[in-house]
Design an enzyme around this catalytic site. Structure first.
Site, PDB file in Angstrom:
ATOM      1  N   TYR A 179      45.394   9.351   5.649  1.00  0.00           N
ATOM      2  CA  TYR A 179      44.559   9.987   6.659  1.00  0.00           C
ATOM      3  C   TYR A 179      45.080   9.892   8.088  1.00  0.00           C
ATOM      4  O   TYR A 179      44.565  10.564   8.981  1.00  0.00           O
ATOM      5  CB  TYR A 179      43.135   9.439   6.562  1.00  0.00           C
ATOM      6  CG  TYR A 179      42.476   9.899   5.283  1.00  0.00           C
ATOM      7  CD1 TYR A 179      41.963  11.182   5.181  1.00  0.00           C
ATOM      8  CD2 TYR A 179      42.426   9.074   4.171  1.00  0.00           C
ATOM      9  CE1 TYR A 179      41.398  11.628   4.004  1.00  0.00           C
ATOM     10  CE2 TYR A 179      41.849   9.508   2.983  1.00  0.00           C
ATOM     11  CZ  TYR A 179      41.336  10.781   2.905  1.00  0.00           C
ATOM     12  OH  TYR A 179      40.780  11.237   1.733  1.00  0.00           O
ATOM     13  N   PHE A 212      30.197   5.371   2.256  1.00  0.00           N
ATOM     14  CA  PHE A 212      29.607   6.705   2.116  1.00  0.00           C
ATOM     15  C   PHE A 212      30.633   7.643   1.506  1.00  0.00           C
ATOM     16  O   PHE A 212      31.798   7.315   1.395  1.00  0.00           O
ATOM     17  CB  PHE A 212      29.113   7.247   3.469  1.00  0.00           C
ATOM     18  CG  PHE A 212      30.130   7.241   4.580  1.00  0.00           C
ATOM     19  CD1 PHE A 212      31.024   8.285   4.738  1.00  0.00           C
ATOM     20  CD2 PHE A 212      30.186   6.174   5.465  1.00  0.00           C
ATOM     21  CE1 PHE A 212      31.965   8.281   5.766  1.00  0.00           C
ATOM     22  CE2 PHE A 212      31.119   6.152   6.502  1.00  0.00           C
ATOM     23  CZ  PHE A 212      31.996   7.208   6.645  1.00  0.00           C
TER      24      PHE A 212
END
Length: 416
Positions: A130, A416
């Site tokens: 990322y 999450f």
């Protein structure tokens, strides 16, 4: 006659509710294909924001998934800033190096920008992925394995005034949620809960307990008011010297030192248990100053929340700064070109502004470094020592690095 055209990039489509099971099954396969309970599937379905979730399709084959949650994240100074919680990202092993991930990430970031979300955040299953999309490792998680048979606690004043009692986790979920909500503004990185998220911590499928007990809960009360809670599991074990059980802490929140002390004392003193394990705790959590022997707590830190500035000007203006700062950043951003260029940040502990400028730059860096330092964890000075930030005006680096700090360690409190 043969064609010299390569395979087409799969098409991105917004997830339809009728495609959820197929989409979710693809995600589970991409993450190793392990067994997942029906309860977890239904929880994920209930929390999924379908209009923010994408499927990558190669004809009628689903080959990629991604999505975002609409969060608000605490930043230094206590403001809650709209944040895209990037999640559920997977690409089929048959479609690597076809631009699928880049296409999905570009769409998610563009959508966040269009929605006016200055920030994006994620938990990285593979950290190497990322950084190229501008996400920086902004928070750490503390892990520990405490020998409670040998480690004692020095408790803060007022601990004995706190009553700790068992409660069914579901029966006190609203009281626990109120404690969590009160803590959100106090620490950068914490996420305000949308409806439904308060029950995410109650997920307790039997096949996921690995031999431990069902989820247990205690609440800490002062004068009948809940001021803290702990959720945990126990696993009895026996060795040559007798009991050797383990307490696994799942969650703990408390409003003040005495409430924290009462909860830690309870967790250290459960019968037949000699080890307390925890993960995903704040790096500066206070129990480290209460224990008699920190070496027998076997602590370690691991990268946790990754942060990305979707709108550099809005994000930098949303937080406050420990000391006065007036600095011009030259920002590189290949994934969100609207961020590239020069930005003048002026701010202090009361507020800030960040505007486009043509003034000479003081510091040069990419949006990834801004994300890394944004919540006040890793410093711009440490990034400069790694060659990731260039100082163009003498003194600007130290000025900005100190200003970006946070009095408490940032912490993204749940996945999450």
């Amino acid at each position: 006659m043969g064609s010299d055209r390569g395979p087409k990039t799969p098409e991105l489509k917004v997830l339809r509710p009728e495609d959820f099971d197929r989409w979710w099954d693809h995600l589970m396969r991409a993450f190793g294909g392990g067994s997942v309970s029906p309860e977890e599937r239904e929880q994920d379905r209930s929390l999924t924001e379908f209009d923010r979730s994408l499927g990558a399709w190669d004809g009628d084959a689903l080959v990629g998934t991604s999505g975002a949650f609409s969060f608000r994240m605490t930043v230094p100074g206590g403001a809650l800033v709209p944040t895209a919680g990037v999640t559920m990202v997977s690409v089929s092993a048959t479609h690597r190096r076809r631009g699928v991930l880049r296409s999905m990430m570009g769409r998610l970031l563009a959508d966040a920008h269009a929605k006016g979300e200055p920030l994006a955040a994620l938990h990285a299953s593979e950290p190497a992925i990322y950084g190229r999309f501008g996400f920086g490792a902004a928070t750490l998680h503390l892990y520990a394995e405490i020998d409670t048979a040998r480690v004692t606690l020095s408790l803060p004043p007022g601990t004995d005034e706190i009553r700790v009692r068992y409660a069914e986790p579901a029966a006190v979920v609203q009281e626990c949620e109120a404690v969590y909500a009160a803590l959100v503004p106090r620490r950068p990185g914490m996420l305000a809960h949308r409806p439904g998220w308060e029950r995410a911590g109650l997920l307790d499928p039997e096949d996921g307990r690995q031999g431990a007990s069902a989820l247990q809960c205690v609440v800490a009360e002062r004068d009948g008011e809940v001021v803290g809670f702990a959720r945990f599991r126990t696993k009895v074990g026996w060795g040559p010297s007798g009991h050797d059980g383990t307490v696994t802490l799942e969650d703990l929140c408390a409003l003040d030192p005495a409430a924290q002390g009462a909860l830690w004392r309870f967790l250290f003193g459960i019968d037949l248990m000699s080890t307390l394990t925890m993960r995903s705790r704040p790096a500066d959590e206070a129990w480290q100053h209460l224990v008699s022997d920190i070496r027998r707590c076997r602590t370690r830190l691991r990268d946790a929340g990754y942060v990305r500035l979707v709108d550099v000007g809005a994000a930098l203006a949303a937080r406050t700064y420990l000391t006065p700062v007036d600095v011009v950043f030259e920002v590189e951003d290949a994934s969100c070109p609207w961020n590239a260029g020069r930005w003048r940040l002026t701010g202090d502990a009361k507020g800030a502004s960040c505007e486009r400028t043509t003034d000479a730059p003081d510091l040069s860096l990419s949006v990834r470094e801004l994300g890394t330092a944004y919540l006040g964890g890793p410093t711009l000075l440490s990034l400069a020592a790694a060659g990731r930030v260039r100082e163009l005006r003498a003194g600007a680096l130290a000025e900005a690095s100190v200003a970006f700090g946070s009095p408490v360690a940032p912490w993204v409190s749940h996945g999450f």
